[in-house]
Enzyme design. Structure first.
Site, short mmCIF file in Angstrom:
data_model
loop_
_atom_site.label_atom_id
_atom_site.label_comp_id
_atom_site.label_asym_id
_atom_site.label_seq_id
_atom_site.Cartn_x
_atom_site.Cartn_y
_atom_site.Cartn_z
CG HIS A 221 -18.30 -55.28 66.79
ND1 HIS A 221 -19.45 -55.41 67.58
CD2 HIS A 221 -18.56 -54.15 66.21
CE1 HIS A 221 -20.23 -54.40 67.43
NE2 HIS A 221 -19.74 -53.73 66.44
NE ARG B 192 -25.66 -51.32 66.77
CZ ARG B 192 -26.48 -50.65 67.74
NH1 ARG B 192 -27.59 -51.04 68.52
NH2 ARG B 192 -26.38 -49.29 67.86
CD GLU C 87 -20.52 -58.56 68.86
OE1 GLU C 87 -19.96 -57.51 69.47
OE2 GLU C 87 -20.89 -58.30 67.78
#
Length: 525
Positions: free
Chosen positions: A278, A231, A260
């Site tokens: 990601h 994370r 993000e």
């Protein structure tokens, strides 16, 4: 026949499973919120990924909706409290991406060790800088795992296959489970001091936010290489950049960022820094896995009432639910309390019931205790998956039922084993409805557990309460309730105060500075 809408692009196997299980399914993707609201009313289930937003407006329009299934782990796109109020179960698939994410962490570790992205760019630019890219072997290096749950244990297994030494920090990892995994259990400072590579596999909670802070990064070995596929927010990005530029940190690879999409970041362009967008869950196999799992879970619920990986519903029968509800509220708060207060590694937990509670189904009570306990360290835990997570980490869970009659009509006691010894809290129900704390670490105390609270252990001496009140008043903090308990006059006293606003770190520091204070902590329920 139940009817499900798949509103985001998903592997075709999901629709196949629904049909095989006797569920009618429509695949209608790419709709605007207004278009989705216009059709959602005819469906019993909604299967989504990250694009569809299950907002209040959508839920209000979903007059027949019974379950939302998220193919993946994150449920930021679902208004879970409102879904709960509408009686809609929310499920996710927290373990469908485990292998894929673990493999991505290993891939980034290799990329850091051999400077692969820079070497590739240099070579394709027509250079042949063989002496510039002097890498390191992974063999015999020490890998530090921060988080040894499902994904962390897979990374450990792969790293051991590479002949690395693996050490792990995880408050819920027992020594027995560490031996089973083949890793050495250490504290965080020990990991920081010894690891050649550090990889993070823990959720983002108040306890883990910036776990690799500037202070902790300074404790690492010179030349350490850091990987984060978990994370954003686990690492202080500014401190990481400073460490890379100074050369103290030998390299870093991030798949996740605080903000993000990370279209801009101060880290971009920093020497020895690798980034990916990601991609931890982005493999064909992972996408198939989560699609299959969400379809199986939703079909089980709609056809037979089975509940798996629900974020807002315990495993309860319709008959048990009304009677168990207040006990579960008490259980979750006691679990949360001891999770926030019991420092160090937990090896076991005992959940004891007596009086009226001893006549009930103890499994949901245990699940509620574990959910409260482990939610301190994990934002995806719930009453359904908490027992699984505890077992995965080797936490010994014991359920004890007493037929005896005690001081209270009903009593629930939670005891955890820590390195400093056993720590126990106990609570009861007032009027068979209102949860109330009645004992804290051996000290009798009667208190509600709700909202923002301040926990203080101090020497029982005249004038302390006045000094504390003045300190809170000067900080503009209003006291809601005040609960006091002590073992003996002049001995150790415990205070639990509910306050009208969150307790800041600055206020905690001022309280700790008061004469006689041994411990001061902020609690939240």
């Amino acid at each position: 026949m139940p009817k499900v809408l798949i509103s985001d692009k998903m592997d075709p196997k999901a629709a196949e499973i629904f049909r095989e299980r006797g569920v009618e399914v429509d695949e209608i993707t790419g709709k605007t919120p207004e278009e989705l609201a216009a059709i959602i009313g005819e469906y019993d289930g909604l299967a989504i990924r990250s694009s569809t937003k299950a907002t209040k407006a959508i839920l209000d329009a979903a007059t027949n909706l019974k379950v939302i299934g998220r193919a993946g782990i994150g449920v930021d796109n679902v208004d879970i409290p409102y879904a709960s109020s509408k009686g809609v179960v929310v499920m996710n698939t927290p373990f469908g991406n485990s292998i894929t994410t673990a493999e991505h962490a290993i891939a980034l570790m290799f990329a850091l060790a051999r400077q692969l992205p820079e070497a590739d760019a240099s070579t394709q630019a027509g250079k042949w800088e063989k002496n510039r890219f002097m890498g390191v072997e992974l063999t015999a290096k020490t890998l530090g795992l921060i988080g040894a749950g499902n994904i962390g244990s897979i990374v450990a297994d792969r790293a051991l296959g590479l002949r690395m030494k693996v050490i792990a920090y995880d408050p819920f990892l027992t020594p027995e489970r560490a031996v089973e995994m083949g890793v050495e259990k250490v504290d965080l400072d020990g990991l920081l001091a010894r690891a050649d590579f550090i990889t993070l596999h823990t959720p983002l909670t108040d306890q883990t936010r910036n776990i690799l802070s500037a202070e902790n990064l300074a404790k690492t070995r010179k030349g350490v290489r850091i990987i984060n596929c978990a994370r954003g927010g686990l690492i202080d990005e500014a401190a990481l950049k400073a460490g890379l530029e100074s050369g103290h940190i030998g390299g870093a690879a991030l798949d996740v960022f605080v903000t993000e999409p990370a279209r801009e970041s101060p880290l971009f362009g920093t020497p020895n820094f690798i980034s990916t967008p990601h991609l931890g869950a982005s493999t064909n196999e992972a996408q198939v896995n989560v699609a299959i799992q969400v379809a199986e879970q939703m079909a089980d619920f709609l056809v037979s009432g089975g509940v798996t990986n629900a974020l807002n519903m315990p495993s309860l029968s319709a008959e048990e639910a009304p009677r168990l509800k207040p006990y579960m509220a008490l259980a979750e708060r006691l679990g949360s309390l001891i999770g926030q207060l019991a420092h160090g590694d937990l090896s076991n937990i005992a959940i004891e019931v007596e009086g009226a509670a001893a006549e009930l189904n103890q499994k949901p009570i245990t699940g509620a205790v574990l959910a409260g306990l482990m939610r301190v360290h994990s934002d995806t835990v719930n009453m359904v998956n908490a027992p699984y997570l505890a077992k995965e980490r080797g936490l010994d869970v014991r359920e004890i039922r007493h037929e005896r009659e005690g001081d209270y009509h009903t009593l629930l006691r939670v005891t955890v084993g820590t390195q400093a010894g056993d720590r126990s809290v106990a609570g009861t129900l007032f009027g068979n409805q209102a949860p109330r704390l009645v004992e804290l670490f051996g000290i009798k105390v009667e208190a509600d557990l709700a909202g923002d609270m301040l926990y203080i252990v101090n020497e029982d001496a005249p004038g302390f309460i006045g000094r504390l009140g003045s300190t809170l008043g000067e900080a503009g903090v209003n006291i809601g309730t005040f609960h006091l308990g002590r073992r003996d006059a002049g001995g150790e006293a415990v205070l639990l105060l509910s306050v009208d606003e969150p307790v800041t770190a600055d206020l905690i520091a001022k309280v700790r500075a008061l004469p006689g204070v041994k411990t001061a902590m902020a609690l939240k329920f």
